[in-house]
Write an enzyme that holds these catalytic residues in place. Structure first.
Site, PDB file in Angstrom:
ATOM      1  N   GLY A   7      48.364  56.130  70.551  1.00 21.08           N
ATOM      2  CA  GLY A   7      48.515  55.614  69.198  1.00 21.08           C
ATOM      3  C   GLY A   7      49.117  56.654  68.273  1.00 21.08           C
ATOM      4  N   ALA A   8      50.009  57.478  68.813  1.00 23.67           N
ATOM      5  CA  ALA A   8      50.548  58.616  68.062  1.00 23.67           C
ATOM      6  C   ALA A   8      51.459  58.220  66.914  1.00 23.67           C
ATOM      7  CB  ALA A   8      51.299  59.552  69.010  1.00 23.67           C
ATOM      8  N   SER A   9      51.927  56.975  66.889  1.00 22.92           N
ATOM      9  CA  SER A   9      52.794  56.553  65.786  1.00 22.92           C
ATOM     10  C   SER A   9      52.009  55.981  64.613  1.00 22.92           C
ATOM     11  CB  SER A   9      53.807  55.510  66.272  1.00 22.92           C
ATOM     12  OG  SER A   9      53.143  54.327  66.695  1.00 22.92           O
ATOM     13  N   CYS A  12      46.672  57.787  61.668  1.00 26.18           N
ATOM     14  CA  CYS A  12      45.757  58.833  62.124  1.00 26.18           C
ATOM     15  C   CYS A  12      46.339  59.591  63.314  1.00 26.18           C
ATOM     16  CB  CYS A  12      44.402  58.225  62.485  1.00 26.18           C
ATOM     17  SG  CYS A  12      43.109  59.451  62.762  1.00 26.18           S
ATOM     18  N   GLY A  13      46.937  58.862  64.248  1.00 31.17           N
ATOM     19  CA  GLY A  13      47.530  59.509  65.412  1.00 31.17           C
ATOM     20  C   GLY A  13      48.613  60.494  65.030  1.00 31.17           C
ATOM     21  N   ASN A 100      40.265  45.146  69.184  1.00 29.49           N
ATOM     22  CA  ASN A 100      40.420  46.417  69.892  1.00 29.49           C
ATOM     23  C   ASN A 100      39.840  46.455  71.296  1.00 29.49           C
ATOM     24  OD1 ASN A 100      41.825  47.527  67.777  1.00 29.49           O
ATOM     25  ND2 ASN A 100      40.056  48.556  66.870  1.00 29.49           N
ATOM     26  N   THR A 125      39.188  55.696  67.507  1.00 32.43           N
ATOM     27  CA  THR A 125      39.288  54.291  67.108  1.00 32.43           C
ATOM     28  C   THR A 125      37.917  53.646  66.948  1.00 32.43           C
ATOM     29  OG1 THR A 125      41.285  54.192  68.476  1.00 32.43           O
ATOM     30  CG2 THR A 125      40.425  52.108  67.645  1.00 32.43           C
ATOM     31  N   HIS A 179      28.021  55.307  63.669  1.00 32.57           N
ATOM     32  CA  HIS A 179      28.993  55.819  62.714  1.00 32.57           C
ATOM     33  C   HIS A 179      29.152  54.809  61.584  1.00 32.57           C
ATOM     34  CE1 HIS A 179      32.366  57.764  60.942  1.00 32.57           C
ATOM     35  NE2 HIS A 179      33.266  56.897  61.360  1.00 32.57           N
TER      36      HIS A 179
END
Length: 352
Positions: A7-9, A12-13, A100, A125, A179
């Site tokens: 999810g680098a794009s 957060c990624g 998800n 995530t 969380h």
């Protein structure tokens, strides 16, 4: 050692990738893999991001790699940031889980089938407990760590340090449980360097502002409503001023809530704690953090994914660190575990 960011794009990624490069967490001979999807914008964005980072940090940048299929992920440490976030059409935890869960299953299965067999997966995530459950089932529970409780713990220490006028590094203390709203701040674990037990008791009493441990969940809901009323007037600055007057533990929950509603999100803070954990793993350090892991009775006989203090090693987490909780804290923790367990059963039954 190599690192992959799934999810680098995404917001957060991308921030995690940038911080990994800017801080020089990886050596120039190590590989940073940016993972996206063949379909969609990420297939183009990631190549451009690699080029931009190479131009900006040529002297210290690691080797960049792009992977667009789950089966192409290859790394020692994998950071999971892919998936939907709350906003737009996704307005509840149930909807977030529905969106998800298939993503969690897809990546977990691919890593189990095509990976090295020793990867450590850091879950960013949400719902983090659901992701931990899925990845633990496929990879083994000691290789999967959720950062939610780590982030909450660092916020707890920072808020206490702010009230005392000391550095965060001088404050110890853990947040456990779910969380978010189901978190359990452990005042029993709070210590401040240089303070005697008598001084600590007085500090705890003052910082809690008369709020008992049992009343914490109701206070969270009440203060969120108060903050929402202020935000609806359009005065975000006043909302933050209001939050600053709350007790340290309440600020841990309410302040990120305001930040999220402000439109800024909590991207930088989340990326910072994630990169800190990645750095420790790559350095081969052993450290005690609070993180979401799949429990099997090690902590108060709980059998569900939950945030607890753990000893992290380069190969994952080796054991749960035992703490003697106050009776009220143990009661809250059990309620949090029961809530998570019920939600996970519902998630898996409806969407599995």
């Amino acid at each position: 050692m190599d690192v992959s960011v799934i999810g680098a794009s995404g917001d957060c990624g991308r921030e995690i990738v940038a911080q990994l490069v800017v801080l020089g967490v990886l050596d120039p001979t190590e590989r940073l893999q940016l993972v996206g999807r063949e379909a969609g914008q990420s297939s183009q964005v990631l190549y451009g991001l690699c080029s931009d980072l190479s131009d900006a940090y040529a002297e210290k940048a690691p080797i960049f790699d792009v992977a667009l299929r789950p089966e192409d992920i290859v790394a020692d440490v994998i950071v999971m940031t892919a998936g939907a976030t709350v906003g737009g059409q996704v307005t509840s935890r149930s909807q977030l889980a529905s969106a998800n869960l298939p993503i969690f299953e897809s990546y977990a299965k691919a890593i189990a089938q095509h990976g090295y067999g020793h990867e450590v997966v850091i879950i960013v995530t949400n719902p983090v407990e659901l992701a931990v459950a899925v990845f633990s089932r496929h990879l083994g529970r000691h290789r999967v760590i959720g950062v939610g409780a780590y982030s909450d713990t660092l916020r707890f220490r920072r808020e206490i340090a702010t009230d005392l006028g000391v550095r965060r590094q001088l404050v110890q203390g853990f947040v456990v449980g779910e969380h978010g709203e189901g978190m359990v701040p452990l005042w029993s674990s709070v210590k401040v360097h240089g303070m005697t037990p008598e001084e600590l008791r007085e500090i705890r009493r003052r910082l809690q502002q008369g709020l008992s441990v049992r009343d914490f969940p109701d206070a969270v809901l009440r203060e969120k409503q108060s903050v929402m009323a202020i935000i609806k007037t359009g005065d975000i600055a006043q909302a933050y001023r209001y939050v600053d007057g709350l007790s340290s533990d309440l600020r841990v929950v309410i302040k990120p809530f305001v930040t999220q509603l402000s439109g800024a999100k909590t991207i930088a803070a989340t990326a910072n704690v994630t990169v800190d954990l990645v750095h420790s793993l790559l350095q081969g350090k052993e450290m005690v953090v609070s993180g979401q892991v799949q429990l099997a009775g090690e902590f108060y006989d709980i059998q569900t994914p939950l945030g607890v203090p753990i000893l992290v090693t380069p190969s994952g987490w080796s054991r749960v660190v035992t703490l003697q909780l106050w009776a009220e804290e143990a009661e809250m923790l059990q309620k949090s575990a029961e809530t998570i367990s019920r939600r996970l059963k519902e998630d898996l039954a409806q969407h599995g």
